[in-house]
Structures are given as C-alpha cells and as structure tokens.
Enzyme design. Structure first.
Site, PDB file in Angstrom:
ATOM      1  N   SER A 220       2.616  -3.519   8.244  1.00 30.65           N
ATOM      2  CA  SER A 220       2.408  -3.447   8.918  1.00 30.65           C
ATOM      3  C   SER A 220       3.693  -4.213  10.244  1.00 30.65           C
ATOM      4  O   SER A 220       3.988  -5.238   8.941  1.00 30.65           O
ATOM      5  CB  SER A 220       1.462  -4.741   9.409  1.00 30.65           C
ATOM      6  OG  SER A 220       0.219  -4.143   9.007  1.00 30.65           O
TER       7      SER A 220
ATOM      8  N   SER B 208       0.909  -1.350  -0.383  1.00 31.87           N
ATOM      9  CA  SER B 208       0.093   0.036  -0.106  1.00 31.87           C
ATOM     10  C   SER B 208       1.108   1.086  -0.158  1.00 31.87           C
ATOM     11  O   SER B 208       1.930   0.772   0.364  1.00 31.87           O
ATOM     12  CB  SER B 208      -1.012  -0.257   1.080  1.00 31.87           C
ATOM     13  OG  SER B 208      -1.955  -0.775   1.467  1.00 31.87           O
TER      14      SER B 208
ATOM     15  N   THR C 273     -10.288  -4.048   1.399  1.00 32.37           N
ATOM     16  CA  THR C 273     -11.864  -3.797   2.365  1.00 32.37           C
ATOM     17  C   THR C 273     -12.680  -5.224   1.952  1.00 32.37           C
ATOM     18  O   THR C 273     -12.926  -5.971   0.983  1.00 32.37           O
ATOM     19  CB  THR C 273     -12.136  -2.245   1.885  1.00 32.37           C
ATOM     20  OG1 THR C 273     -12.265  -3.067   0.401  1.00 32.37           O
ATOM     21  CG2 THR C 273     -10.932  -1.650   1.854  1.00 32.37           C
TER      22      THR C 273
ATOM     23  N   GLU D  18     -15.633  -4.695   1.105  1.00 29.38           N
ATOM     24  CA  GLU D  18     -16.464  -3.859  -0.762  1.00 29.38           C
ATOM     25  C   GLU D  18     -15.552  -4.280  -1.262  1.00 29.38           C
ATOM     26  O   GLU D  18     -16.079  -5.010  -2.845  1.00 29.38           O
ATOM     27  CB  GLU D  18     -16.437  -2.151  -0.625  1.00 29.38           C
ATOM     28  CG  GLU D  18     -17.106  -1.553   0.651  1.00 29.38           C
ATOM     29  CD  GLU D  18     -17.034  -1.246   1.327  1.00 29.38           C
ATOM     30  OE1 GLU D  18     -15.559  -1.276   2.269  1.00 29.38           O
ATOM     31  OE2 GLU D  18     -17.447  -1.053   2.635  1.00 29.38           O
TER      32      GLU D  18
ATOM     33  N   GLU E 295      -3.454 -23.338   1.901  1.00 23.42           N
ATOM     34  CA  GLU E 295      -5.533 -23.370   2.344  1.00 23.42           C
ATOM     35  C   GLU E 295      -5.676 -21.627   2.813  1.00 23.42           C
ATOM     36  O   GLU E 295      -5.040 -20.933   4.069  1.00 23.42           O
ATOM     37  CB  GLU E 295      -5.123 -24.160   3.854  1.00 23.42           C
ATOM     38  CG  GLU E 295      -6.192 -24.684   4.909  1.00 23.42           C
ATOM     39  CD  GLU E 295      -6.641 -23.729   5.224  1.00 23.42           C
ATOM     40  OE1 GLU E 295      -8.160 -23.436   4.971  1.00 23.42           O
ATOM     41  OE2 GLU E 295      -6.417 -22.861   6.703  1.00 23.42           O
TER      42      GLU E 295
HETATM   43  C1  LIG Z   1      -4.795  -3.783  10.100  1.00 25.71           C
HETATM   44  C2  LIG Z   1      -4.593  -3.388   8.958  1.00 25.71           C
HETATM   45  C3  LIG Z   1      -3.245  -4.016   8.169  1.00 25.71           C
HETATM   46  C4  LIG Z   1      -2.668  -3.660   6.865  1.00 25.71           C
HETATM   47  N1  LIG Z   1      -1.282  -4.128   7.147  1.00 25.71           N
HETATM   48  C5  LIG Z   1      -0.752  -3.535   5.618  1.00 25.71           C
HETATM   49  C6  LIG Z   1       0.484  -4.245   5.238  1.00 25.71           C
HETATM   50  O1  LIG Z   1       0.946  -4.891   6.160  1.00 25.71           O
HETATM   51  N2  LIG Z   1       1.401  -3.737   4.165  1.00 25.71           N
HETATM   52  C7  LIG Z   1       0.314  -2.798   3.585  1.00 25.71           C
HETATM   53  O2  LIG Z   1       1.077  -3.146   2.105  1.00 25.71           O
HETATM   54  N3  LIG Z   1      -1.182  -2.940   3.255  1.00 25.71           N
HETATM   55  C8  LIG Z   1      -1.372  -2.402   4.951  1.00 25.71           C
HETATM   56  N4  LIG Z   1      -2.523  -2.168   4.874  1.00 25.71           N
HETATM   57  C9  LIG Z   1      -3.166  -1.080   4.103  1.00 25.71           C
HETATM   58  C10 LIG Z   1      -4.521  -2.304   3.175  1.00 25.71           C
HETATM   59  O3  LIG Z   1      -4.028  -3.044   2.161  1.00 25.71           O
HETATM   60  C11 LIG Z   1      -5.693  -0.735   2.933  1.00 25.71           C
HETATM   61  O4  LIG Z   1      -5.724  -0.310   3.569  1.00 25.71           O
HETATM   62  C12 LIG Z   1      -6.645  -1.125   2.042  1.00 25.71           C
HETATM   63  O5  LIG Z   1      -6.308  -2.726   0.728  1.00 25.71           O
HETATM   64  C13 LIG Z   1      -7.674   0.084   1.728  1.00 25.71           C
HETATM   65  O6  LIG Z   1      -6.528   0.572   0.837  1.00 25.71           O
HETATM   66  P1  LIG Z   1      -6.839   2.065   1.599  1.00 25.71           P
HETATM   67  O7  LIG Z   1      -7.286   1.940   2.604  1.00 25.71           O
HETATM   68  O8  LIG Z   1      -6.105   3.151   0.492  1.00 25.71           O
HETATM   69  O9  LIG Z   1      -9.223   2.491   1.533  1.00 25.71           O
HETATM   70  P2  LIG Z   1      -9.404   3.031   0.151  1.00 25.71           P
HETATM   71  O10 LIG Z   1      -8.602   2.194  -1.296  1.00 25.71           O
HETATM   72  O11 LIG Z   1      -9.194   4.690  -0.801  1.00 25.71           O
HETATM   73  O12 LIG Z   1     -10.142   2.694  -0.370  1.00 25.71           O
HETATM   74  C14 LIG Z   1     -10.965   3.925   0.851  1.00 25.71           C
HETATM   75  C15 LIG Z   1     -13.094   3.529   0.853  1.00 25.71           C
HETATM   76  O13 LIG Z   1     -13.353   3.182  -1.092  1.00 25.71           O
HETATM   77  C16 LIG Z   1     -13.992   1.631  -0.952  1.00 25.71           C
HETATM   78  N5  LIG Z   1     -13.213   1.599  -1.842  1.00 25.71           N
HETATM   79  C17 LIG Z   1     -12.131   1.222  -2.785  1.00 25.71           C
HETATM   80  N6  LIG Z   1     -12.901   0.910  -4.061  1.00 25.71           N
HETATM   81  C18 LIG Z   1     -13.437   0.401  -4.597  1.00 25.71           C
HETATM   82  C19 LIG Z   1     -14.607  -0.385  -5.270  1.00 25.71           C
HETATM   83  N7  LIG Z   1     -13.393  -0.718  -6.290  1.00 25.71           N
HETATM   84  N8  LIG Z   1     -15.562  -0.164  -4.714  1.00 25.71           N
HETATM   85  C20 LIG Z   1     -16.425  -0.465  -4.191  1.00 25.71           C
HETATM   86  N9  LIG Z   1     -15.724   0.746  -2.458  1.00 25.71           N
HETATM   87  C21 LIG Z   1     -14.426   0.339  -3.201  1.00 25.71           C
HETATM   88  C22 LIG Z   1     -12.399   1.201   0.284  1.00 25.71           C
HETATM   89  O14 LIG Z   1     -13.008  -0.123   0.649  1.00 25.71           O
HETATM   90  C23 LIG Z   1     -13.027   2.012   1.801  1.00 25.71           C
HETATM   91  O15 LIG Z   1     -14.164   1.849   2.245  1.00 25.71           O
HETATM   92  C24 LIG Z   1      -3.365  -3.223   6.418  1.00 25.71           C
HETATM   93  C25 LIG Z   1      -4.072  -2.254   6.429  1.00 25.71           C
HETATM   94  C26 LIG Z   1      -4.970  -2.481   8.009  1.00 25.71           C
HETATM   95  C27 LIG Z   1      -6.166  -2.135   8.598  1.00 25.71           C
END
Ligand SMILES: Cc1cc2nc3c(=O)[nH]c(=O)nc-3n(C[C@H](O)[C@H](O)[C@H](O)COP(=O)(O)OP(=O)(O)OC[C@H]3O[C@@H](n4cnc5c(N)ncnc54)[C@H](O)[C@@H]3O)c2cc1C
Length: 398
Positions: free
Chosen positions: A166, A134, A379, A381, A249
C-alpha cells in the site's frame, strides 16, 4: 472500570477536536479517510502531507514516544483520545505505517543509532513509510516468504517480489522482511530491513483496485543493495522484531469513531425527506437497522475502552488477543454498516459524482472497498486463530 477522563484529558480532547474541525474543512472533496483516496489522488496526498506537517509542528505525531526521541511520554489514554478524535473527524496526517507499525518496532528492537536516524524524521513528517511484507505466495502464511537477502561486504543484496504494498508509490522508505537463511524455511530465517525506496533495482508497478483507485503496488527487487546497518535486530531474528508493537495503543478506537460519524450522517440523511418526499427514518425496517448499528458501534467502543484499560494495567500480552478481536469486530462492523447503508439508499447508493448521489456518493465507493478491511493487516480468520490460541488457550490449528 472508570469511564471518566480527567479535566486535563478533557482539555486535550477539546484541543484535538478544535484542530481537526478547522483543518478538515479544507479537505479535498474526494477525501473520506479511505487509503485509496489518500494514496491514489494527488490533491488528497498533498493535503495528507500538509496536515501531517501541522500535526508534527504541534508534536502530536510522536506524543507517545520517549522524550529522547522527540516524544512526550504521553500516556496510553492520551493517545487513545487522539485516535478517537482523529477517527471521528476522518483526520488526515497520520502515516499509519510509519507511526502505528514501524515506530513502535524501532523503539523496542532498533539500535540507538537507528532510532536517532529514523524516528525524528517520522516525528517531523518528513518521511513516509510503506510495508514490504506480503508476497504473491506469502500472505497469511508470511513466514514462508521467499525474497532473499544475501550478505555481500557491508551490504545485503536483495532479490524477490512483494505485493499489495500500500502506498509504495508515495513512500520514501519501506520496512521489509526478507529471508537471510535459506536453510530455515520458516520464521527463524527472516530478517527485518529498512529500505530507501529510491535505491537502484526497485521497480514499483501499480495494482489498481476493481473500482479504479491506486492503493496497491507490486514491488520488484532486483539486486537491491541494502546497507547492513539498516537491519533491525539480529540476522535471522526479524520475525521477532516484526511482532513487536509493544506498549502502544491498540484498541481500534479510531475506526469505531469513524463508523460512529458515518452512522450519524446516515441517520441525518434518513431524517430528511428525499426522493419525492419519503422520510426513510419513518420506515420501521430502516429504524431497526440503524438501531442495530448504533448498538454494535456502542459495544465496539466499550470494547476499545476495555483494551486500553487492560494495556494500561500492563496487560500487553492479554491485550494482543483483545486487539485481534477488536480488529475482527470493527472491520466486520464496517462491512455491515456499508452494506446496510447501501440497502437503505437502494439504487441511489450506486450513484457517484452526481447531484443524485446521496452522502456525496461515499457509499458507492465504500461498498466496494470495505471487503479489503477484513484482509489488511491479517484476515479475520487469522485474527480468530489468534483469539483462539492466545486468548482462549486452545491448541494451535495451523
Ligand atoms: C487493503 C489492504 C492493504 C494491504 N496492505 C499491505 C501492505 O501495505 N503491505 C503488505 O505487505 N501487505 C498488505 N496487504 C496484504 C495483506 O497483508 C494480505 O492480503 C493478508 O495477509 C492475506 O494474505 P493473502 O492475500 O495472501 O491471502 P491468503 O493468505 O492466501 O488467504 C486466503 C484465504 O485463506 C484464509 N486462511 C489463510 N490461512 C488460514 C488459516 N491458517 N486459518 C484459517 N484461514 C486461513 C484467509 O483468511 C483467506 O480467507 C494488504 C491487503 C489489503 C486487503
């Protein structure tokens, strides 16, 4: 569908069960399986590493791998049983990123040399991994990431920023996606790299959670030189490598089992007289809430069985939307359990580190942390989108 296990599998379950029963007695008081405790607190991290060494000595970390890379060619069912038992005991010692994400990727996409170099140290619990995917502008839409890797002699020079990484502050190595073709804005311009986290040019800053724990980091990459031999798969084909979790798995059983244990402890608490003699289990509203959770967890476990059964029959493509559905089911169920638990505990649920804190104050913490479960690893979604396109055959909407 046959729910029974063979006598050998039942014996294996007892062996795993005995191990975790003994080991988890020594867990630090703050241990609770949350990633935040593992990576945020030194005593939890040390315990995690010690337990990993013991699991490695038994050969249990790498059981599903082929023998030539230190595994035992264990079946999906045996791995399912291990995950089930480990989840129930809130077990330590399993490096989620190294074992659940990277190792399957390497087994499918890496060269023999890369497999020989990186798999055995994971199996021996000598190296812990982090996931550098990310970015501030790329989460769900990961394919739009902008961290650049430019070829320079035998190396790639990497510049950019990662976020939500993380456990980066504990990790020895990271696996990273970076853009090697700037002309191609989407997934086709990305490559998959293995990165020694001690390489000059890497700066790791903590990003603290609302409740103060340290799981997340932001990672800055300034002219970081990564040897070209650390690229997995071909240049610009990293997206394909990143999607390869293959024959492993993917039922989420460990999380359903974790919730099962949480529910059992909540029920136990509700049976005892508390706060001036109230027995919460006599309240019809509390009873119905507990019953609903038990039903949901039971249904979730059955769903996990279905996934592993489908995978065993070779249905890896079929299992992908099922795995996405299981992720939605278990993470939203975790939230329901934490919210319901907090409602049942009332204001006491907000007490921590006090003799008044019910269930060792775990609900105070979990309540704040559980929303992140729906986002980590994709997420809800996005998972629902996968169920639509891969599972239901609906047209893609994004
Ligand atoms: C506990 C935790 C651990 C994590 N660990 C790591 C890690 O170790 N390494 C790493 O690289 N990342 C990590 N992440 C990041 C995680 O992968 C991202 O938070 C996640 O992919 C969502 O991206 P974003 O936060 O940029 O949200 P966004 O992508 O900006 O999304 C914002 C909102 O829009 C919605 N949305 C976006 N696109 C769509 C779509 N096409 N259709 C419908 N809804 C949509 C999403 O569901 C969300 O509600 C971690 C996150 C958490 C919470």
């Amino acid at each position: 569908m046959d729910f029974s296990f063979t006598p050998e599998e039942e014996a294996l379950r007892r062996e795993f069960d005995d191990f975790f029963k003994v080991e988890m007695v020594n867990a630090p008081p703050q241990w609770g399986t949350s990633m935040e405790a593992i990576f945020g607190l030194d005593e939890c991290w040390e315990f995690h590493k010690r337990t990993a060494k013991k699991l490695a000595a038994k050969g249990w970390l790498s059981r599903p791998w082929p023998r030539e890379y230190g595994g035992q060619d264990a079946s999906l069912v045996e791995q399912f049983i291990f995950n089930d038992v480990m989840g129930y005991h809130r077990g330590a010692g399993v490096d989620h990123w190294g074992l659940a994400l990277l190792a399957p990727t390497l087994l499918v996409s890496a060269s023999d040399e890369q497999k020989r170099e990186h798999l055995p140290p994971i199996a021996r619990a000598e190296v812990f991994w982090t996931q550098l995917w990310s970015e501030p502008g790329a989460g769900s839409d990961l394919a739009s990431l902008t961290t650049r890797a430019v070829r320079d002699g035998d190396d790639y020079v990497v510049n950019g920023q990662k976020i939500w990484t993380s456990g980066a502050h504990r990790a020895d190595w990271g696996f990273m996606l970076a853009r090697t073709n700037p002309e191609e804005r989407r997934s086709r311009g990305l490559s998959f790299f293995l990165l020694d986290m001690k390489t000059p040019g890497i700066t790791i800053n903590p990003v603290l959670s609302l409740e103060g724990s340290h799981l997340f980091n932001e990672v800055f990459l300034d002219d970081v030189r990564v040897p070209a031999r650390n690229m997995v798969g071909e240049e610009n084909q990293g997206w394909i490598a990143s999607q390869m979790t293959s024959n492993f798995e993917r039922s989420m059983i460990q999380l359903f089992s974790f919730l099962q244990r949480e529910l059992e402890e909540l029920i136990e608490f509700c049976r005892e007289p508390v706060w001036g003699g109230t027995v919460l289990a006599e309240d019809p509203l509390v009873r119905h809430r507990l019953a609903q959770l038990a039903i949901d967890i039971g249904a979730g476990r059955a769903f996990s069985y279905q996934i592993v059964w489908t995978q065993m029959k070779g249905g890896l493509i079929v299992a992908a939307p099922l795995a996405a559905a299981a992720k939605v089911l278990v993470t939203e169920l975790a939230q329901r359990l934490m919210y319901t638990g907090n409602q049942i505990l009332g204001l006491y649920g907000q007490v921590k580190e006090s003799r008044w804190a019910p269930l060792k104050g775990s609900y105070e913490k979990e309540y704040q942390l559980c929303p992140g479960l729906n986002m980590a690893g994709g997420t809800s979604e996005v998972m629902r989108n996968l169920v639509c396109s891969l599972g239901l055959g609906l047209p893609r909407s994004w």
